[in-house]
Design an enzyme around this catalytic site. Structure first.
Site, short mmCIF file in Angstrom:
data_model
loop_
_atom_site.label_atom_id
_atom_site.label_comp_id
_atom_site.label_asym_id
_atom_site.label_seq_id
_atom_site.Cartn_x
_atom_site.Cartn_y
_atom_site.Cartn_z
N ARG B 124 47.84 -4.98 46.26
CA ARG B 124 46.99 -5.60 47.28
C ARG B 124 45.92 -6.52 46.73
NH1 ARG B 124 47.01 -0.24 49.26
NH2 ARG B 124 48.76 0.10 50.67
N LYS B 146 46.03 -21.97 48.24
CA LYS B 146 47.29 -21.81 48.97
C LYS B 146 48.34 -21.30 47.99
CE LYS B 146 47.18 -25.00 52.87
NZ LYS B 146 47.91 -26.11 53.53
N GLU B 188 50.12 -37.41 45.49
CA GLU B 188 48.99 -36.63 46.04
C GLU B 188 47.65 -37.27 45.67
OE1 GLU B 188 49.34 -34.09 48.08
OE2 GLU B 188 51.39 -33.34 47.75
N LYS B 230 39.45 -32.67 47.03
CA LYS B 230 40.11 -31.49 47.57
C LYS B 230 39.11 -30.35 47.72
CE LYS B 230 43.93 -28.56 47.90
NZ LYS B 230 45.35 -28.34 47.71
N GLU B 240 42.40 -23.73 56.79
CA GLU B 240 43.09 -24.78 57.53
C GLU B 240 43.05 -24.59 59.04
OE1 GLU B 240 46.66 -26.20 55.60
OE2 GLU B 240 47.47 -26.85 57.51
N ARG B 244 40.97 -29.33 56.96
CA ARG B 244 41.92 -29.18 55.85
C ARG B 244 43.31 -29.71 56.21
NH1 ARG B 244 42.61 -24.12 51.61
NH2 ARG B 244 44.33 -25.04 50.45
N ASN B 248 47.47 -32.63 54.81
CA ASN B 248 48.90 -32.66 55.06
C ASN B 248 49.42 -34.07 55.37
OD1 ASN B 248 49.46 -29.87 54.70
ND2 ASN B 248 48.42 -29.50 56.65
N HIS B 251 52.96 -34.95 54.81
CA HIS B 251 53.66 -33.70 54.52
C HIS B 251 54.60 -33.25 55.63
CE1 HIS B 251 51.07 -33.58 51.08
NE2 HIS B 251 51.55 -32.43 50.66
N HIS B 255 58.01 -32.62 54.17
CA HIS B 255 58.71 -31.33 54.19
C HIS B 255 60.10 -31.47 54.82
CE1 HIS B 255 54.77 -28.79 53.86
NE2 HIS B 255 55.17 -29.27 52.71
N HIS B 268 58.65 -32.83 45.41
CA HIS B 268 57.69 -32.74 46.52
C HIS B 268 56.88 -34.04 46.64
CE1 HIS B 268 54.76 -31.08 49.28
NE2 HIS B 268 53.78 -31.34 48.42
#
Lengths: 360, 360
Positions: B124, B146, B188, B230, B240, B244, B248, B251, B255, B268
């Site tokens: 955990r 992330k 990026e 960032k 997000e 934030r 994207n 993206h 994606h 990517h």
């Protein structure tokens, strides 16, 4: 509207209510609806609980006009694994669930732990609500945000601290619970008395017959008392850096029993019961706990229909199994021991002789 | 001691430093050691990066007398899955790692995402440190917490927001990066200029030749500028729920390109580059972005050696793939669009005609 109690687990912005009552479904307008967002709902349950209770909650969602899906997993600790966790993810993705989705965990500890962990990880976190249907889940696993799955090399090794939006402990669902599972839940109930609540331990000694007879009022009282204790401890130490470790009383031994016999042979509560007697016996041998108190503990556990004797795995095997327990820090085994009923404490200085005597 | 810059990602109690320099290893006494606990270290890397850099960091840990293990995964986005995540868990359990263990992610975005997610879930939550070795990881994935893995039904669908203790962006490791991956990282970098940093976009137009020639000072400057952007955006919106989402940009389309072609076909960053041109083109067709600005964007992306044209998957397939994107709320697709260079904004009101023209 039927009566119910509301407790609060105080975690600042992540605080949430715990509802305890004999018919929370009839009060769902107040106990469930405010905690749902404006997205879909996915009910997660198992093949034992779903036939009994799923349709009622679905009807409730239908009534409110909320879109819902469900995932039914096989019933048992042996399915608390990465493959069945993936079934939840696949169902969520197949239903195009987004971040506004709320998961409802309808079942015992396995369903609650897996659903909570799925909620923690799906799209990096969506909302979930616990509707525990076993005593064990109502008094322990549904409250406090410990979620996760087992790994072939260790129990609950993969997981997250992730809090639900609400917990609905429906006492009426305990009517359909097998006797063995009711007893397993009582192990965790007894644990709260042992840790730091002498009045509760006394109350349990008097009310064990009523609890075993499934007296609704007695069960609701025991659940509320347990949840108050757990909520207080979790609020003081959410991520188990201190006092929360006391909740592991009997668990270091208990996890070793479960892993040593193979998950699913003994119920978690049964293993914890025998583990608490081991902890009490070790405490006695170390000179911390008196013989009469050890006797009272053993008697209450037996009165609940729980095993007071651990299976003979052998001292070597026990030690090996306990080495991978999460509570260990830097290689040493930390134990929760007792100075008396209601006086649990944490130590890594359990005398080897006392430990070995218990493991043999 | 060699020079380096230190930025801070400000997240209250979970704040952490980002070190950027051409030789952080020589400064490891200051950049790494303070962030290790007093437990073991497990280095996670891949079959490409480990032969180049693993031994150096191991020697550093040896020198300090810190017990360490390592896990080497195959290299590639197609291995960012639950099976390879489990390899990390199994290695940790086999080495009897406890909660004091620190994971070091030595590699690109895939290694960083998987190691971070493993750290989030092992017992955990244990500590981890990012040592990104690709430009993409240095300017994007290693900063902001992330973490996660892919699911057969969607990219990055399973994960957690989980912050590292520190990020060490070693610029010298970019010397061994294939040209195609350097370019992918630049996608990026360009994104930060497009979102809200006109001076950075101007600087990139002037310094693209130096970046492609791997001028150390220029690369360090670009990484630091990107990380500052960032860090500012993440500090304002860790999970997000708002600003934030601007990160994207490109993206949603990107994606879809990655998933539509099959993960691993396009990098990517390449998909994001083409996705940003799609976003810019849609913004232009919707009347938000001028033709000269669209031209500047396309030219800079081409100057970086990146694809400005998306693969022809067909409009239907694009729409289908974008439906499962995490950024969707309640079924509608939210896009990051541009009112100008440095003026990104979020909208779910992209005119259908503009969208369809771009997808065809």
């Amino acid at each position: 509207m039927p009566d119910y109690q509301t407790l609060t687990l105080d975690l600042g912005a992540r605080s949430y209510p715990i509802f305890i009552g004999e018919d929370l479904l009839s009060a769902a307008e107040h106990t469930l609806r405010p905690w749902l967002g404006n997205g879909k709902v996915v009910l997660v349950s198992n093949t034992t609980v779903a036939p009994l209770y799923l349709a009622r909650w679905q009807a409730c969602l239908e009534h409110w006009g909320i879109a819902h899906h469900h995932v039914i997993l096989p019933d048992g600790e042996q399915y608390k694994d990465v493959q069945h966790l993936d079934q939840i993810y696949s169902a969520l993705l197949a239903a195009h669930c987004d971040r506004k989705t709320t998961l409802l965990a309808l079942g015992g500890g396995v369903i609650g732990d897996m659903t909570g962990f799925a909620a923690a990880c799906y799209m990096r976190g969506i909302a979930f609500i616990q509707i525990p249907t076993t005593l064990l889940a109502q008094v322990d696993s549904s409250v406090g945000g410990k979620t996760g799955i087992n790994h072939p090399l260790g129990k609950n090794m993969i997981g997250a601290f992730y809090q639900p939006r609400a917990v609905l402990a429906e006492i009426s669902s305990l009517c359909t619970l097998p006797a063995r599972e009711l007893a397993a839940g009582l192990a965790e109930v007894i644990k709260y008395g042992l840790i730091d609540d002498v009045p509760f331990f006394d109350w349990l000694e008097q009310h064990m017959p009523a609890l075993l007879a499934r007296d609704g009022a007695a069960l609701a009282e025991a659940v509320a008392w347990s949840c108050r204790n757990k909520a207080r401890i979790v609020a003081a130490d959410e991520t188990e850096s201190g006092v929360r470790a006391l909740l592991n009383l009997g668990h270091t031994f208990g996890h070793a029993i479960e892993a040593g016999l193979g998950y699913g042979q003994w119920l978690h509560g049964e293993a914890v019961a025998a583990g608490m007697v081991m902890a009490a016996t070790a405490s006695h041998l170390a000179g911390w706990l008196s013989a009469p108190e050890l006797q009272r503990i053993r008697r209450l556990i037996e009165a609940a229909g729980l095993p007071a004797e651990a299976p003979p795995l052998g001292a070597e095997r026990y030690l090996q199994l306990m080495q991978v327990d999460k509570k260990n820090e830097g290689g040493r085994i930390r134990f929760v021991m007792l100075r008396g009923i209601g006086q649990a404490f944490l130590t890594d200085a359990l005398p080897t002789a006392a430990l070995n005597a218990v493991l043999r």
